[in-house]
Design a protein around this motif. Sequence first.
Motif, short mmCIF file in Angstrom:
data_model
loop_
_atom_site.label_atom_id
_atom_site.label_comp_id
_atom_site.label_asym_id
_atom_site.label_seq_id
_atom_site.Cartn_x
_atom_site.Cartn_y
_atom_site.Cartn_z
N LEU A 12 29.37 147.87 125.20
CA LEU A 12 28.11 148.44 125.27
C LEU A 12 27.93 149.76 125.93
O LEU A 12 27.23 150.82 125.53
CB LEU A 12 27.13 147.28 125.49
N LEU A 13 28.43 149.63 127.25
CA LEU A 13 28.40 150.97 128.28
C LEU A 13 29.24 151.96 127.54
O LEU A 13 28.99 153.06 127.03
CB LEU A 13 29.47 150.58 129.38
N ALA A 14 30.33 151.66 126.86
CA ALA A 14 31.19 152.89 126.01
C ALA A 14 30.44 153.35 124.86
O ALA A 14 30.40 154.48 124.62
CB ALA A 14 32.57 152.19 125.58
N LEU A 15 29.76 152.47 124.41
CA LEU A 15 28.99 152.98 122.96
C LEU A 15 27.80 153.76 123.46
O LEU A 15 27.26 154.71 122.99
CB LEU A 15 28.46 151.76 122.13
N LEU A 16 27.12 153.27 124.58
CA LEU A 16 25.99 154.06 125.41
C LEU A 16 26.57 155.40 125.64
O LEU A 16 25.83 156.44 125.39
CB LEU A 16 25.45 153.48 126.25
N GLU A 17 27.48 155.58 126.01
CA GLU A 17 28.31 156.82 126.31
C GLU A 17 28.53 157.86 125.12
O GLU A 17 28.31 158.91 125.22
CB GLU A 17 29.84 156.64 127.37
N LEU A 18 29.05 157.30 124.09
CA LEU A 18 29.07 158.05 122.85
C LEU A 18 27.94 158.38 122.13
O LEU A 18 27.60 159.36 121.77
CB LEU A 18 30.02 157.09 121.88
N ALA A 19 26.89 157.26 122.50
CA ALA A 19 25.41 157.70 121.96
C ALA A 19 25.01 158.91 122.83
O ALA A 19 24.31 159.72 121.94
CB ALA A 19 24.53 156.64 122.07
N LYS A 20 25.30 159.19 123.77
CA LYS A 20 24.59 160.30 124.57
C LYS A 20 25.12 161.63 124.14
O LYS A 20 24.43 162.63 124.19
CB LYS A 20 25.01 160.19 126.02
N HIS A 21 26.18 161.53 123.48
CA HIS A 21 26.87 162.70 123.05
C HIS A 21 27.06 162.88 121.45
O HIS A 21 27.66 163.75 120.96
CB HIS A 21 28.44 162.80 123.52
N HIS A 22 26.35 162.09 120.94
CA HIS A 22 26.22 161.84 119.31
C HIS A 22 25.84 162.98 118.79
O HIS A 22 26.32 163.57 117.87
CB HIS A 22 25.60 160.70 118.80
N GLU A 23 24.28 163.58 119.25
CA GLU A 23 23.87 164.65 118.70
C GLU A 23 24.68 166.02 118.76
O GLU A 23 24.47 166.74 117.58
CB GLU A 23 22.40 164.83 119.26
N GLN A 24 25.24 166.08 119.68
CA GLN A 24 26.02 167.43 119.70
C GLN A 24 27.53 167.27 118.76
O GLN A 24 28.24 168.26 118.67
CB GLN A 24 26.70 167.67 121.29
N GLY A 25 27.66 165.93 118.34
CA GLY A 25 28.81 166.10 117.59
C GLY A 25 30.21 165.95 118.48
O GLY A 25 31.12 166.27 117.91
N GLU A 26 30.12 165.66 119.73
CA GLU A 26 31.03 165.87 120.67
C GLU A 26 31.90 164.46 120.71
O GLU A 26 31.39 163.41 121.21
CB GLU A 26 30.26 166.04 122.28
N LEU A 27 33.33 164.63 120.43
CA LEU A 27 34.04 163.59 120.56
C LEU A 27 34.67 163.30 121.93
O LEU A 27 34.88 164.25 122.53
CB LEU A 27 35.34 163.76 119.61
N TYR A 124 16.88 145.72 118.92
CA TYR A 124 17.35 147.11 119.79
C TYR A 124 18.64 147.74 119.12
O TYR A 124 19.45 147.26 118.61
CB TYR A 124 17.82 146.39 120.88
N THR A 125 18.37 149.13 119.29
CA THR A 125 19.43 149.78 119.01
C THR A 125 20.01 150.47 120.00
O THR A 125 19.41 150.78 121.11
CB THR A 125 18.97 150.88 117.73
N LEU A 126 21.19 151.50 119.91
CA LEU A 126 21.78 152.01 120.79
C LEU A 126 20.90 153.18 121.49
O LEU A 126 20.79 153.29 122.43
CB LEU A 126 22.94 152.83 120.43
N ARG A 127 19.86 153.73 120.43
CA ARG A 127 19.04 154.78 120.85
C ARG A 127 18.07 154.32 121.76
O ARG A 127 17.56 154.59 122.78
CB ARG A 127 18.43 155.37 119.94
N ASP A 128 17.51 153.08 121.60
CA ASP A 128 16.52 152.35 122.28
C ASP A 128 17.11 152.18 123.80
O ASP A 128 16.24 152.38 124.80
CB ASP A 128 16.11 150.84 121.89
N ILE A 129 18.28 151.83 123.81
CA ILE A 129 18.92 151.47 125.02
C ILE A 129 19.04 152.81 125.99
O ILE A 129 18.96 152.84 127.09
CB ILE A 129 20.03 150.44 125.14
N CYS A 130 19.61 153.69 125.17
CA CYS A 130 19.73 155.24 125.83
C CYS A 130 18.30 155.76 126.46
O CYS A 130 18.38 156.15 127.49
CB CYS A 130 20.34 156.04 124.79
N TYR A 131 17.27 155.32 125.69
CA TYR A 131 16.01 155.94 126.13
C TYR A 131 15.61 155.26 127.35
O TYR A 131 15.30 155.85 128.21
CB TYR A 131 15.03 155.70 124.95
N GLN A 132 15.82 153.61 127.38
CA GLN A 132 15.42 152.88 128.44
C GLN A 132 16.12 153.18 129.69
O GLN A 132 15.67 153.38 130.88
CB GLN A 132 15.59 151.29 128.17
N GLN A 133 17.38 153.72 129.39
CA GLN A 133 18.34 154.01 130.53
C GLN A 133 17.81 155.40 131.23
O GLN A 133 17.76 155.57 132.45
CB GLN A 133 19.57 154.03 130.01
#
Length: 145
Positions: A12-27, A124-133
């Motif tokens: 979950l922590l790894a996926l949250l990190e990816l979610a933070k960078h998803h909009e930029q398309g950053e690998l 709950y989605t990754l977006r929800d958790i990112c927002y709460q974080q």
Amino acid sequence: MMEISSKFRYTLLALLELAKHHEQGELLLIEQIAFVQQIPERYLEQIFMSLRRSGLVYSRRGVKGGYLLSNPPEQITLLEILNCLEGVNSQQQCVDASQTIGNILIQEIWQEAMSSAMTVSEGYTLRDICYQQQQMQDCDSMYYI
């Protein structure tokens, strides 16, 4: 009381990190994620193999390679992540004639609890958790004079 496994927490922590960078398309590289989230790199490599096989993440090799979520964070639920790691528990346990009424009752209550947990996880989605974080971090960084 049930505890969250290290595998699920790290995933979950790894996926949250990816979610933070998803909009930029950053690998992101595993090394980057491991450093930021303080996850053992070797363990994260194994986790990402499972995530790639299940289709939750996309990987690209090479100099500009790394990992990216396969879908937007708002489309990935906790239940999907749990199913990727633990597999879907589709086996219905048969009631054995030799079981006691107490054992049958405990099994039924456990099934109800698991069903409730699955329902919550699906909400709950990754977006929800990112927002709460982000909300928690914003509150944490407030200062008063």
